[in-house]
Design an enzyme around this catalytic site. Sequence first.
Site, PDB file in Angstrom:
ATOM      1  N   ASP A 155      -4.629   6.481  76.649  1.00  0.00           N
ATOM      2  CA  ASP A 155      -4.330   7.038  75.325  1.00  0.00           C
ATOM      3  C   ASP A 155      -5.596   7.712  74.799  1.00  0.00           C
ATOM      4  O   ASP A 155      -6.642   7.679  75.442  1.00  0.00           O
ATOM      5  CB  ASP A 155      -3.839   5.941  74.363  1.00  0.00           C
ATOM      6  CG  ASP A 155      -4.913   4.914  74.056  1.00  0.00           C
ATOM      7  OD1 ASP A 155      -5.609   4.495  74.994  1.00  0.00           O
ATOM      8  OD2 ASP A 155      -5.096   4.538  72.882  1.00  0.00           O
ATOM      9  N   HIS A 469      -1.293   5.612  84.359  1.00  0.00           N
ATOM     10  CA  HIS A 469      -0.816   5.841  82.989  1.00  0.00           C
ATOM     11  C   HIS A 469      -1.996   6.441  82.229  1.00  0.00           C
ATOM     12  O   HIS A 469      -2.784   5.735  81.591  1.00  0.00           O
ATOM     13  CB  HIS A 469      -0.377   4.499  82.372  1.00  0.00           C
ATOM     14  CG  HIS A 469       0.184   4.629  80.989  1.00  0.00           C
ATOM     15  ND1 HIS A 469       1.515   4.885  80.750  1.00  0.00           N
ATOM     16  CD2 HIS A 469      -0.392   4.535  79.770  1.00  0.00           C
ATOM     17  CE1 HIS A 469       1.731   4.937  79.447  1.00  0.00           C
ATOM     18  NE2 HIS A 469       0.576   4.723  78.826  1.00  0.00           N
ATOM     19  N   ASP A 514       2.099   1.520  91.068  1.00  0.00           N
ATOM     20  CA  ASP A 514       1.412   2.812  90.939  1.00  0.00           C
ATOM     21  C   ASP A 514       2.405   3.819  90.368  1.00  0.00           C
ATOM     22  O   ASP A 514       2.875   4.713  91.054  1.00  0.00           O
ATOM     23  CB  ASP A 514       0.869   3.262  92.308  1.00  0.00           C
ATOM     24  CG  ASP A 514       0.090   4.570  92.187  1.00  0.00           C
ATOM     25  OD1 ASP A 514      -0.218   4.971  91.047  1.00  0.00           O
ATOM     26  OD2 ASP A 514      -0.199   5.189  93.227  1.00  0.00           O
ATOM     27  N   GLU A 523      -2.678   1.484  83.755  1.00  0.00           N
ATOM     28  CA  GLU A 523      -3.444   2.325  82.845  1.00  0.00           C
ATOM     29  C   GLU A 523      -4.894   2.319  83.325  1.00  0.00           C
ATOM     30  O   GLU A 523      -5.249   1.583  84.271  1.00  0.00           O
ATOM     31  CB  GLU A 523      -3.328   1.826  81.388  1.00  0.00           C
ATOM     32  CG  GLU A 523      -3.915   2.825  80.400  1.00  0.00           C
ATOM     33  CD  GLU A 523      -3.460   2.640  78.942  1.00  0.00           C
ATOM     34  OE1 GLU A 523      -2.600   1.772  78.679  1.00  0.00           O
ATOM     35  OE2 GLU A 523      -3.974   3.383  78.084  1.00  0.00           O
TER      36      GLU A 523
HETATM   37  O1  G3I Z   1      -6.498 -14.300  77.265  1.00  0.00           O
HETATM   38  C1  G3I Z   1      -5.148 -14.626  77.588  1.00  0.00           C
HETATM   39  C2  G3I Z   1      -5.098 -15.754  78.570  1.00  0.00           C
HETATM   40  O2  G3I Z   1      -5.626 -16.904  77.979  1.00  0.00           O
HETATM   41  C3  G3I Z   1      -3.659 -15.954  78.998  1.00  0.00           C
HETATM   42  O3  G3I Z   1      -3.599 -16.941  80.005  1.00  0.00           O
HETATM   43  C4  G3I Z   1      -3.082 -14.660  79.538  1.00  0.00           C
HETATM   44  C5  G3I Z   1      -1.604 -14.786  79.899  1.00  0.00           C
HETATM   45  O4  G3I Z   1      -0.952 -13.533  79.832  1.00  0.00           O
HETATM   46  O5  G3I Z   1      -3.194 -13.683  78.579  1.00  0.00           O
HETATM   47  C6  G3I Z   1      -4.505 -13.387  78.172  1.00  0.00           C
HETATM   48  O6  G3I Z   1      -4.427 -12.417  77.199  1.00  0.00           O
HETATM   49  C7  G3I Z   1      -4.155 -11.122  77.604  1.00  0.00           C
HETATM   50  C8  G3I Z   1      -5.268 -10.263  77.085  1.00  0.00           C
HETATM   51  O7  G3I Z   1      -4.991  -8.925  77.292  1.00  0.00           O
HETATM   52  C9  G3I Z   1      -6.564 -10.638  77.794  1.00  0.00           C
HETATM   53  O8  G3I Z   1      -7.596  -9.769  77.556  1.00  0.00           O
HETATM   54  C10 G3I Z   1      -2.813 -10.680  77.057  1.00  0.00           C
HETATM   55  O9  G3I Z   1      -1.784 -11.379  77.721  1.00  0.00           O
HETATM   56  C11 G3I Z   1      -2.631  -9.195  77.248  1.00  0.00           C
HETATM   57  O10 G3I Z   1      -1.449  -8.756  76.633  1.00  0.00           O
HETATM   58  C12 G3I Z   1      -3.804  -8.447  76.678  1.00  0.00           C
HETATM   59  O11 G3I Z   1      -3.712  -7.114  77.075  1.00  0.00           O
HETATM   60  C13 G3I Z   1      -4.473  -6.155  76.391  1.00  0.00           C
HETATM   61  C14 G3I Z   1      -3.548  -4.991  76.040  1.00  0.00           C
HETATM   62  O12 G3I Z   1      -4.293  -3.955  75.471  1.00  0.00           O
HETATM   63  C15 G3I Z   1      -2.451  -5.398  75.085  1.00  0.00           C
HETATM   64  O13 G3I Z   1      -2.968  -5.842  73.897  1.00  0.00           O
HETATM   65  C16 G3I Z   1      -5.568  -5.668  77.335  1.00  0.00           C
HETATM   66  O14 G3I Z   1      -6.536  -6.707  77.521  1.00  0.00           O
HETATM   67  C17 G3I Z   1      -6.247  -4.447  76.751  1.00  0.00           C
HETATM   68  O15 G3I Z   1      -7.116  -3.931  77.726  1.00  0.00           O
HETATM   69  C18 G3I Z   1      -5.217  -3.393  76.379  1.00  0.00           C
HETATM   70  O16 G3I Z   1      -5.873  -2.361  75.768  1.00  0.00           O
HETATM   71  C19 G3I Z   1      -5.158  -1.146  75.620  1.00  0.00           C
HETATM   72  C20 G3I Z   1      -5.348  -0.721  74.179  1.00  0.00           C
HETATM   73  O17 G3I Z   1      -4.667  -1.614  73.350  1.00  0.00           O
HETATM   74  C21 G3I Z   1      -4.920   0.713  73.944  1.00  0.00           C
HETATM   75  N1  G3I Z   1      -5.553   1.589  74.863  1.00  0.00           N
HETATM   76  C22 G3I Z   1      -5.283   1.265  76.246  1.00  0.00           C
HETATM   77  C23 G3I Z   1      -5.750  -0.123  76.589  1.00  0.00           C
HETATM   78  C24 G3I Z   1      -5.491  -0.464  78.051  1.00  0.00           C
HETATM   79  O18 G3I Z   1      -4.178  -0.766  78.361  1.00  0.00           O
HETATM   80  O1  9MR Z   2       0.552   4.636  76.214  1.00  0.00           O
HETATM   81  C1  9MR Z   2       0.233   3.447  75.551  1.00  0.00           C
HETATM   82  C2  9MR Z   2      -0.923   2.765  76.235  1.00  0.00           C
HETATM   83  O2  9MR Z   2      -2.063   3.595  76.153  1.00  0.00           O
HETATM   84  C3  9MR Z   2      -1.153   1.402  75.628  1.00  0.00           C
HETATM   85  O3  9MR Z   2      -2.120   0.698  76.351  1.00  0.00           O
HETATM   86  C4  9MR Z   2       0.135   0.609  75.641  1.00  0.00           C
HETATM   87  C5  9MR Z   2      -0.010  -0.754  75.022  1.00  0.00           C
HETATM   88  O4  9MR Z   2      -0.430  -0.684  73.715  1.00  0.00           O
HETATM   89  O5  9MR Z   2       1.136   1.301  74.980  1.00  0.00           O
HETATM   90  C6  9MR Z   2       1.436   2.549  75.553  1.00  0.00           C
HETATM   91  O6  9MR Z   2       2.406   3.172  74.800  1.00  0.00           O
HETATM   92  C7  9MR Z   2       3.721   2.709  75.048  1.00  0.00           C
HETATM   93  C8  9MR Z   2       4.215   1.904  73.864  1.00  0.00           C
HETATM   94  O7  9MR Z   2       3.446   0.750  73.676  1.00  0.00           O
HETATM   95  C9  9MR Z   2       5.666   1.548  74.082  1.00  0.00           C
HETATM   96  N1  9MR Z   2       6.452   2.722  74.314  1.00  0.00           N
HETATM   97  C10 9MR Z   2       6.023   3.476  75.488  1.00  0.00           C
HETATM   98  C11 9MR Z   2       4.591   3.916  75.324  1.00  0.00           C
HETATM   99  C12 9MR Z   2       4.122   4.630  76.614  1.00  0.00           C
HETATM  100  O8  9MR Z   2       4.429   5.947  76.611  1.00  0.00           O
END
Ligand code: G3I
Ligand code: 9MR
Length: 543
Positions: A155, A469, A514, A523
């Site tokens: 994003d 992604h 993939d 992503e």
């Molecule tokens: O820490 C817990 C752990 O204790 C547990 O056992 C495990 C089970 O699922 O979950 C762990 O937490 C996870 C956390 O990341 C750890 O860092 C969550 O499930 C998981 O949903 C969470 O994901 C994060 C995701 O955003 C959703 O919030 C990712 O770390 C984070 O890198 C990702 O970041 C996104 C940004 O929001 C938007 N831009 C892209 C980016 C990458 O996808």
């Molecule tokens: O594209 C978004 C990605 O960069 C984020 O990590 C992710 C989780 O926050 O969300 C993606 O966006 C999706 C949204 O959460 C749900 N609808 C589909 C979007 C992807 O196009």
Amino acid sequence: MSEHEFRKITVNQMGYPVSGEKIAVFTSAEHDFQVIEKNSGTVVFTGKTGVAKLDKASGVTVHTGDFSEVRAAGHYRIEQNDGAVSASFAITDMPYNELQKGLLKAFYYYRCGVELTEDYAGPWKHKACHTAEGIVYGQPELRLDSSGGWHDAGDYGKYAGPGAKAVADLLLAYELYPSAFANAFTLPESDGIVPDILLECKVELDWLFKMQDSDTGGIYHKLTTLSFPGLDVMPEEDTSDLYFSPVSAAATGDFAGVMALSARIYAPLDAAYAAKCLKAALAAWEWLMQHPAEPGFTNPPEITTGEYGDEVDDDEHYWAAAELYRTTGEEKYHQAFQELALRSFPKFSLGWADMGGYGTLAYLLNGEQHADSVLYSSLKEGLLTEAERLSQVSLEDGYLISLKEEDYIWGSNMLVMNNAMLLLAAEHCSGDSRFAVCAQDHLHYLMGRNVLDISYVTGFGDHSVMHPHHRPSVGDAVTDPVPGLVSGGPDRGLHDDYVVEHLQGKPAAQCFADHELSYSTNEVTIYWNSPAVFVVARFNQMS
Ligand code: G3I
Ligand code: 9MR
Ligand code: ZN
């Protein structure tokens, strides 16, 4: 490639250094194997793999074959009599040189606010993006310069804390392994004097300055549109209003930490810039002093982009204290660090939410002579104990890495690389080379020695991620994705619709697709690339 076509012999698809251990992981029934010189077809080595064992995280039975004896530089593949064959790979003095350049160049591709010209971006060029002022959330009349820096990920959001982690990894890589950065990787700013890695980090630092509220010194948590744009929207087409989300303690601690670190790293090259970094760090520190009990950040109601929520900010504060102490030598930061060290939070973690490891590293790297000896010993011992634990887990793992089944979470490749970084920090502090061998096994996993036989870095390896992604890769007309990007990797939580539909019941390490729709497994982010740069740099030093 469908799952039935996964090669049964997996290797680091970039290759192996001439000296040192060379191991392939097999899932075939056969134990005899041959190493073949690729061009001539000559068998240069024959060997037998070890005892097969079930690898729970990957859901396969594996055995390993050691071909460390092959020392002639060249290109090879491994074969077995039952027809199994590996990717081809190199054996050379510097097998990771191009990879390191690519991983670093990725940050150039992530740049925001500037045009990426064909000269530097090749077919992945695009026009300048996100050049408008941002609106301060809750103060619609207040608009501020918001341009520059790196996009966070697939994003176009820009998030202060994750940005600080990425810069910290890169600056630490430069600090610990400067010879790996001797060669320029050609940026528009390259001058043959300032190492390119420092020029690239400056791009993000210059943007981070803009995230500081000039009145209070606090750091706006993030700068994004209200919601994510469509998946095929190119950066310059994403013209919705940008908002500065409210200041958070986590972002402010991270900012103070990375700016104090930068002040030290840039001082020999540019004293004025170093002074600017330190001043900004001190203002952020002041904010932390004034806000001892801030709640964690949550998205304002209208904003649905990445939250990067973080309830605990003691770790960011601890990192800031350590860096400010290391940079200024002032006792007040040492005292703050000692007090924060008494609190309970992970002291050896390098994740975007758990930044304690950076504080610990800063304190240890500052040297025992400047430390409280009891605290120094306990942190050093803690680091070595953690590295020992990671080594033990890796020994038991089929693919020789430190992730257990439950560790295959969103962004598991960050954990793979963070753990390798920690192992290398332990090597640095103890001189114990076992930790480096284990860290290198983590790199082998990232580059193809894994159950899916995939290189998780776009453009590197003969079966690498093709459909990340990543909006620019989806939205441009180029077949190949932007190169050098580290994909998040398997997430057993199945957090997006695509994997829910396609990967039910898969073993943890196979929960990866993939596919461009799988944002929870495929992503890419700046802070998954940055620890990979650190790890690769360790194995790419000039001797
Ligand atoms: O820490 C817990 C752990 O204790 C547990 O056992 C495990 C089970 O699922 O979950 C762990 O937490 C996870 C956390 O990341 C750890 O860092 C969550 O499930 C998981 O949903 C969470 O994901 C994060 C995701 O955003 C959703 O919030 C990712 O770390 C984070 O890198 C990702 O970041 C996104 C940004 O929001 C938007 N831009 C892209 C980016 C990458 O996808
Ligand atoms: O594209 C978004 C990605 O960069 C984020 O990590 C992710 C989780 O926050 O969300 C993606 O966006 C999706 C949204 O959460 C749900 N609808 C589909 C979007 C992807 O196009
Ligand atoms: Zn942009």
